[in-house]
Design an enzyme around this catalytic site. Structure first.
Site, short mmCIF file in Angstrom:
data_model
loop_
_atom_site.label_atom_id
_atom_site.label_comp_id
_atom_site.label_asym_id
_atom_site.label_seq_id
_atom_site.Cartn_x
_atom_site.Cartn_y
_atom_site.Cartn_z
N ILE A 146 -17.95 -19.88 -43.94
CA ILE A 146 -18.71 -19.67 -45.17
C ILE A 146 -17.78 -19.23 -46.30
CG2 ILE A 146 -20.74 -18.53 -46.16
CD1 ILE A 146 -21.19 -20.27 -43.58
N GLU A 147 -16.85 -18.36 -45.96
CA GLU A 147 -15.98 -17.79 -46.99
C GLU A 147 -14.97 -18.79 -47.54
OE1 GLU A 147 -15.83 -15.05 -48.60
OE2 GLU A 147 -17.35 -13.84 -47.61
#
Length: 504
Positions: A146-147
């Site tokens: 996600i990051e």
């Protein structure tokens, strides 16, 4: 002969009977421990052969609640790392339309998932190992998807860096060094340690993994204030009930969507690459500064593969005092160690750090280190019209007589610059018939700036003798070779408004 056999058998039976535990008595032979009636009474009765003994008593059935709260050890080893991650899922599921939306987004981009998961294959085993060692949910191993899409070189528009996306200040708080030679926010081991430290800290604050994740994205202070607002209004304080920015609102749904796809890839028609349940890399000690290209060569790995495992080294040299270990593919570590010890072609590093003894121009620094001004600017990313401030560290060629860089420089090296020309505040007196345009033309500045500085219109005129505020360029001279700084002229002092004579 029969008679002798019978005698032997009788003797054997007699000895066996002597070995059988008999009734205890209250008498004790001198020199032996007393066998009292109380001791005999407290001993368990003799057990039949092959009877199991349970130290805490006989087994009792457990309740359904106990069964759901206790971990069950798997006897069969996981087939791959994906299965190991699935076994460690422990966070409550989030069910919402946003989760469904993100599932569809990922599922309709198989090429993106393939690139992202293949990139993660170098790092994922280490992350899972660290999570299990700390007793943390393995869903958190998916957070770098996600990051940063598991890209340790990723940098956001807000200057967050690494696969865990640390901001500079947060990185400093968690002891991630950031200097001209390395950025530990990109380091695989250091950034993972810091990220898990931070997540544990946030979970300790909020007692809820979804809120901890929201704080990781939005900031602990922001989440705390959102909770306080809802409490004041008598509203719920769960992740779904808090008022938060759109990015944070999507943050946990994204993680949940990836979790769901990893948990059941067939349901989403997704094919995950095989990632073995085995370390991809191992750490290798280095005892000397070494060029990145040489380290890759000694390990017999491609330069891009070496950089992928050692992304914090964002210059052409690795300083042993600051980075005493490098990461190498599992099968390459011994190759590197053998070649490193056998290397006999001169020094390991052809670059080193040089500290500016005083504030100086780039041309003066280049002359001192024996480089062209162009090369010094290019290698150290120095823009035009800048001075190098005293104490700055620059990357320069290393001579044979130079030693390895010290730990202090390796940990703190920074390049500080100041402009050669700065604008200083000045005050001039307007002459007869002076206007904004005439003043601007006389001093080589724009009319709009003169109007802004004096809070008047561009078309305005000045009265004779009226003071006009200007910001004029002043060249900042570097200190002389003696090392003594030249005293600034009146016109270069930032704190004093000075009068500038009119140009004739």
């Amino acid at each position: 002969m029969k008679f002798l056999s019978l005698i032997s058998l009788s003797a054997l039976l007699w000895l066996t009977g002597c070995a059988t535990v008999g009734p205890k008595t209250d008498t004790a032979t001198p020199g032996t421990a007393p066998a009292t009636a109380d001791v005999a009474a407290n001993k368990p009765a003799a057990l039949p052969p092959h009877t199991a003994v349970y130290p805490r008593g006989s087994l009792q059935p457990i309740t359904a609640a106990e069964a759901s709260s206790r971990g069950v050890a798997q006897l069969k080893a996981p087939a791959d790392l994906w299965e190991r991650i699935r076994r460690g899922f422990a966070m409550p599921n989030l069910e919402s339309d946003l989760v469904v939306d993100r599932e569809q987004w990922y599922a309709t981009r198989p090429d993106y998932i393939q690139r992202m998961t293949e990139r993660s294959s170098k790092y994922l085993f280490h992350v899972v190992e660290e999570l299990e060692r700390r007793g943390m949910p393995t869903e958190l191993a998916l957070l770098p998807y996600i990051e940063s899409a598991f890209n340790p070189q990723a940098v956001s528009s807000a200057k967050a860096a690494g696969m865990w996306q640390f901001m500079p200040a947060t990185g400093n708080y968690f002891e991630l060094k950031q200097n001209i030679f390395r950025d530990d926010r990109r380091d695989v081991l250091a950034s993972t340690r810091a990220a898990l430290d931070y997540l544990q800290k946030l979970y300790g604050m909020f007692g809820d993994w979804q809120l901890a994740l929201a704080a990781y994205n939005w900031g602990e202070g922001s989440v705390s204030r959102a909770i306080a607002r809802n409490q004041k209004l008598g509203l719920g304080i769960s992740y779904s009930e808090l008022n938060m920015p759109a990015e944070t609102r999507l943050y946990v749904p994204k993680l949940q969507a990836v979790k769901n796809i990893i948990a059941n890839p067939d349901l989403f028609r997704t094919e995950l690459p095989l990632i073995e349940n085995h370390p991809y890399f191992q750490s290798v000690d280095i005892t000397h500064d070494i060029d990145v290209a040489l380290a890759a060569k000694l390990a017999d790995v491609k330069l891009e593969d070496f950089k992928a495992l050692n992304p914090s080294a964002h210059r052409m040299v690795i300083l042993a005092a600051g980075t005493p270990q490098i990461l190498l593919p599992w099968d390459s570590a011994n190759v590197f160690t053998r070649n490193f010890e056998a290397y006999s072609q001169g020094q390991y590093a052809s670059w080193t750090a040089w500290t500016a003894p005083s504030t100086m121009s780039v041309s003066a620094a280049a002359q001192q280190v024996g480089m062209s001004e162009y090369d010094l600017r290019s290698i150290n990313n120095i823009p035009p019209r800048m001075l190098i401030k005293a104490g700055s560290a620059l990357i320069v060629p290393r001579s044979a007589s130079m030693q390895d860089v010290s730990e202090h420089v390796a940990d703190t090296a920074q390049l500080s610059l100041s402009p050669e020309i700065v604008n200083r505040k000045a005050a001039v007196k307007a002459g007869k018939k002076d206007t904004v345009a005439s003043i601007a033309k006389r001093y080589g500045v724009s009319a709009s700036n003169v109007a802004d500085w004096n809070d008047i219109k561009v078309s305005a005129a000045f009265k004779a003798g009226q003071q006009v505020v200007l910001y004029l360029p002043v060249r900042m001279n570097a200190p002389r070779a003696s090392g003594k700084a030249a005293a600034p002229s009146k016109s270069s002092r930032a704190t004093k408004v000075v009068k500038v004579p009119r140009k004739r």
